[in-house]
Design a protein around this motif. Structure first.
Motif, PDB file in Angstrom:
ATOM      1  N   THR A 174       3.171   6.555  -5.150  1.00  0.00           N
ATOM      2  CA  THR A 174       3.014   6.833  -6.583  1.00  0.00           C
ATOM      3  C   THR A 174       1.794   7.720  -6.819  1.00  0.00           C
ATOM      4  O   THR A 174       1.857   8.699  -7.576  1.00  0.00           O
ATOM      5  CB  THR A 174       2.834   5.508  -7.363  1.00  0.00           C
ATOM      6  N   LEU A 175       0.695   7.379  -6.154  1.00  0.00           N
ATOM      7  CA  LEU A 175      -0.528   8.171  -6.341  1.00  0.00           C
ATOM      8  C   LEU A 175      -0.328   9.597  -5.847  1.00  0.00           C
ATOM      9  O   LEU A 175      -0.730  10.565  -6.498  1.00  0.00           O
ATOM     10  CB  LEU A 175      -1.694   7.511  -5.595  1.00  0.00           C
ATOM     11  N   GLU A 176       0.324   9.735  -4.683  1.00  0.00           N
ATOM     12  CA  GLU A 176       0.542  11.087  -4.136  1.00  0.00           C
ATOM     13  C   GLU A 176       1.473  11.898  -5.031  1.00  0.00           C
ATOM     14  O   GLU A 176       1.289  13.104  -5.217  1.00  0.00           O
ATOM     15  CB  GLU A 176       1.082  10.993  -2.706  1.00  0.00           C
ATOM     16  N   ALA A 177       2.457  11.204  -5.600  1.00  0.00           N
ATOM     17  CA  ALA A 177       3.377  11.906  -6.510  1.00  0.00           C
ATOM     18  C   ALA A 177       2.616  12.450  -7.721  1.00  0.00           C
ATOM     19  O   ALA A 177       3.022  13.423  -8.340  1.00  0.00           O
ATOM     20  CB  ALA A 177       4.479  10.955  -6.959  1.00  0.00           C
ATOM     21  N   PHE A 227      -4.928  12.004   0.068  1.00  0.00           N
ATOM     22  CA  PHE A 227      -5.551  10.942   0.861  1.00  0.00           C
ATOM     23  C   PHE A 227      -6.250  11.525   2.081  1.00  0.00           C
ATOM     24  O   PHE A 227      -5.767  12.483   2.685  1.00  0.00           O
ATOM     25  CB  PHE A 227      -4.481   9.921   1.286  1.00  0.00           C
ATOM     26  N   SER A 228      -7.360  10.905   2.449  1.00  0.00           N
ATOM     27  CA  SER A 228      -8.087  11.437   3.605  1.00  0.00           C
ATOM     28  C   SER A 228      -8.009  10.505   4.811  1.00  0.00           C
ATOM     29  O   SER A 228      -8.629  10.759   5.828  1.00  0.00           O
ATOM     30  CB  SER A 228      -9.546  11.688   3.233  1.00  0.00           C
ATOM     31  N   ALA A 233       0.829  -1.216   0.000  1.00  0.00           N
ATOM     32  CA  ALA A 233       0.000   0.000   0.000  1.00  0.00           C
ATOM     33  C   ALA A 233       0.862   1.265   0.000  1.00  0.00           C
ATOM     34  O   ALA A 233       0.518   2.261  -0.646  1.00  0.00           O
ATOM     35  CB  ALA A 233      -0.939  -0.006   1.200  1.00  0.00           C
ATOM     36  N   THR A 234       1.996   1.224   0.701  1.00  0.00           N
ATOM     37  CA  THR A 234       2.823   2.433   0.795  1.00  0.00           C
ATOM     38  C   THR A 234       3.386   2.826  -0.563  1.00  0.00           C
ATOM     39  O   THR A 234       3.346   4.005  -0.950  1.00  0.00           O
ATOM     40  CB  THR A 234       3.988   2.212   1.774  1.00  0.00           C
ATOM     41  N   GLU A 235       3.886   1.830  -1.271  1.00  0.00           N
ATOM     42  CA  GLU A 235       4.442   2.126  -2.598  1.00  0.00           C
ATOM     43  C   GLU A 235       3.354   2.689  -3.511  1.00  0.00           C
ATOM     44  O   GLU A 235       3.564   3.672  -4.221  1.00  0.00           O
ATOM     45  CB  GLU A 235       5.006   0.854  -3.251  1.00  0.00           C
ATOM     46  N   VAL A 286      -9.457   2.622  -3.498  1.00  0.00           N
ATOM     47  CA  VAL A 286     -10.469   3.622  -3.877  1.00  0.00           C
ATOM     48  C   VAL A 286      -9.884   4.565  -4.935  1.00  0.00           C
ATOM     49  O   VAL A 286     -10.517   4.837  -5.972  1.00  0.00           O
ATOM     50  CB  VAL A 286     -10.934   4.428  -2.637  1.00  0.00           C
ATOM     51  N   HIS A 287      -8.663   5.043  -4.704  1.00  0.00           N
ATOM     52  CA  HIS A 287      -8.042   5.971  -5.656  1.00  0.00           C
ATOM     53  C   HIS A 287      -7.810   5.312  -7.003  1.00  0.00           C
ATOM     54  O   HIS A 287      -8.071   5.894  -8.060  1.00  0.00           O
ATOM     55  CB  HIS A 287      -6.706   6.479  -5.097  1.00  0.00           C
ATOM     56  N   ARG A 288      -7.320   4.078  -6.954  1.00  0.00           N
ATOM     57  CA  ARG A 288      -7.074   3.334  -8.196  1.00  0.00           C
ATOM     58  C   ARG A 288      -8.372   3.138  -8.974  1.00  0.00           C
ATOM     59  O   ARG A 288      -8.407   3.252 -10.194  1.00  0.00           O
ATOM     60  CB  ARG A 288      -6.494   1.959  -7.868  1.00  0.00           C
ATOM     61  N   LEU A 289      -9.420   2.844  -8.231  1.00  0.00           N
ATOM     62  CA  LEU A 289     -10.721   2.588  -8.864  1.00  0.00           C
ATOM     63  C   LEU A 289     -11.251   3.860  -9.529  1.00  0.00           C
ATOM     64  O   LEU A 289     -11.797   3.825 -10.638  1.00  0.00           O
ATOM     65  CB  LEU A 289     -11.681   2.080  -7.784  1.00  0.00           C
TER      66      LEU A 289
END
Ligand code: AMP
Length: 456
Positions: A114-117, A122-123, A108-110, A132-135
């Motif tokens: 990547t998503l944050e970059a 994130f909430s 999850a961290t990796e 959820v973000h990937r979806l």
């Protein structure tokens, strides 16, 4: 660990979810939540504490719709806060997504980095939020294909219930770590972590969601797809040993039968010649003590009484809380124990705190000899896949030999079930189970330290 429940195609979806979660309360007591969907609008409530504490008829009346999903949580990744309570609910360009997750992700961290970059905000600190973000970013057409796209490269354990607009999705990771059963109720489709939740709503068990499968349910029917690739089974053996309810079937097998067989095998491996009676540490080891009695011929007694108004000791976040709770939770029956040589059966030892308190209590009630029998092997490592075992340094089985543990606990003899004995006793065994917390055979790399520090 967590319990999840979902239903599609029933006018009373939220009320039935509420009922279902009642029988999954043992899987998580920190927070609970229900989301229901009507005409493309999702409404819900999440709250800290038990189902019964916060979800009354007034709340349920505000959750109309024929599709609902719910969650009971205790935290294994992410802090115990309202931000981390599930189901998670978000709005995105395509409508809304609600998600309830049981299990722990390894990477999850990796994924989050990547998503944050790429600008994601994130909430929560939950590992599940990455899905959820990937979806929300998935480009595929149908919701089930979107979920398959979102889960690509997600490693670790998940049993998932997801709502994308009006479609309810259910999925298990390709290794099948966590259980998820499917049932039917007057034409509605129901999913639950354990079959006891199907029973309470009157649903009929159909089958388990298969490892690597995604099932989609909406007005156009039930569709299923399998995620790409073959994967070995790693069903969690601890579900049978301790976690699931004995009136449930998990991974297609009866938990009661598994525990009774574990107890029978324990008596074969570690008989207690000369003892007068056997008793369980209620409730999780009742069936194991019964199996021990079946095999040994020792009379089964009810020498420990459990106060049902106290939650599971282990879930208390501090050591001080745990110590005090042993006495609050159990008391011994002197009339049974006085002057006797007794066999005490428990399903597992984690830190040894509860067990030590119980042995002292049993002696104080007059037991002459205490022979402790444990219906699983020593726990030597923490779980990376969703069971809340503490750090290795707190696990008594990782830091002492069996003899040392026996001395520390103050028993006359101690016998743990062997690994082979355990795996041979569970339905569908001996292969296809994850036994990492007992054997050290972790089938994946570790979740990164950074993940634990940041998300924990
Ligand atoms: P202790 O003696 O403190 O190690 O506690 C042992 C008790 O904890 C046993 O009776 C088990 O049934 C119970 N137990 C085992 N695993 C867990 C868990 N993950 N969460 C809560 N209780 C557990």
């Amino acid at each position: 660990m967590c319990g999840i429940f979902g239903i599609s195609g029933h006018d009373d979806a939220a009320r039935l979810t509420h009922l279902g979660l009642y029988s999954l309360q043992h899987r998580g007591q920190e927070s609970a939540g229900i989301i229901a969907v009507q005409d493309g609008k999702a409404r819900g409530k999440v709250a800290m504490g038990l189902m019964g504490d916060t979800f009354g008829p007034d709340v349920l009346a505000k959750l109309p719709g024929r599709t609902a999903l719910g969650h009971t949580r205790y935290s294994t990744a992410g802090a115990s806060t309202i931000e981390n309570a599930q189901p998670a609910l978000v709005q995105f360009r395509g409508g809304h997504i609600a998600l309830a997750h049981n299990g722990n992700l390894i990477n999850a961290t990796e994924i989050r980095d990547t998503l944050e970059a790429n600008g994601s905000i994130f909430s929560s600190t939950m590992d599940s939020e990455v899905i959820v973000h990937r979806l929300a970013r998935a480009m595929a057409n149908r919701p089930e294909e979107q979920l398959a796209e979102a889960l690509e490269g997600v490693e670790g354990a998940y049993a998932l219930l997801v709502v994308v607009n009006d479609t309810l999705l259910a999925s298990r990771d390709p290794h099948g770590w966590r259980p998820l059963a499917m049932g039917t109720l007057n034409g509605a489709t129901v999913f639950a972590s354990e079959t006891c939740a199907l029973d309470i709503v009157g649903a009929t068990y159909v089958r388990d969601v298969e490892p690597g499968e995604i099932i989609a349910v909406d007005a156009s029917g039930v569709r299923t797809l399998h995620m790409a690739g073959e994967a070995p089974l790693h069903r969690c053996v601890f579900e049978h040993v301790y976690f699931a309810r004995p009136d449930s079937r998990v991974f297609g097998g009866s938990v009661h039968r598994a525990r009774r067989e574990l107890g029978r095998q324990l008596a074969l491996e570690h008989p207690a010649a000369g003892a007068d009676l056997v008793f369980a540490v209620p409730d999780s080891s009742n069936a194991a003590a019964l199996g021990f009695s079946d095999e040994s011929g020792l009379a089964l007694e009810m020498a420990l009484i459990r106060n049902h108004y106290v939650g599971r000791t282990f879930i208390q976040p501090t050591q001080a809380g745990r110590d005090a709770k042993v006495k609050v939770k159990y008391n011994a029956v002197r009339e049974i124990l006085d002057g006797k040589s007794v066999v005490m059966v428990d399903d597992s030892i984690v830190r040894g705190t509860t067990t030590r308190g119980l042995v002292a209590m049993v002696r104080a009630a007059g037991a002459r000899e205490v022979h402790l029998r444990i219906a699983s092997p020593p726990i030597t490592g923490s779980c990376w896949y969703g069971i809340d075992t503490p750090d290795k340094k707190e696990l008594i089985g990782a830091n002492m030999s069996v003899d040392q543990i026996g001395t520390h606990l103050g028993v006359d003899s101690l016998g743990y079930l062997s690994l082979e004995g355990m795996l041979g006793s569970v339905p569908g065994g001996p292969d296809g189970f994850c036994d990492a917390c007992f054997s050290g055979r972790y089938p994946t790399r570790a979740p990164t330290i950074a993940a634990k520090q940041r998300l924990g």
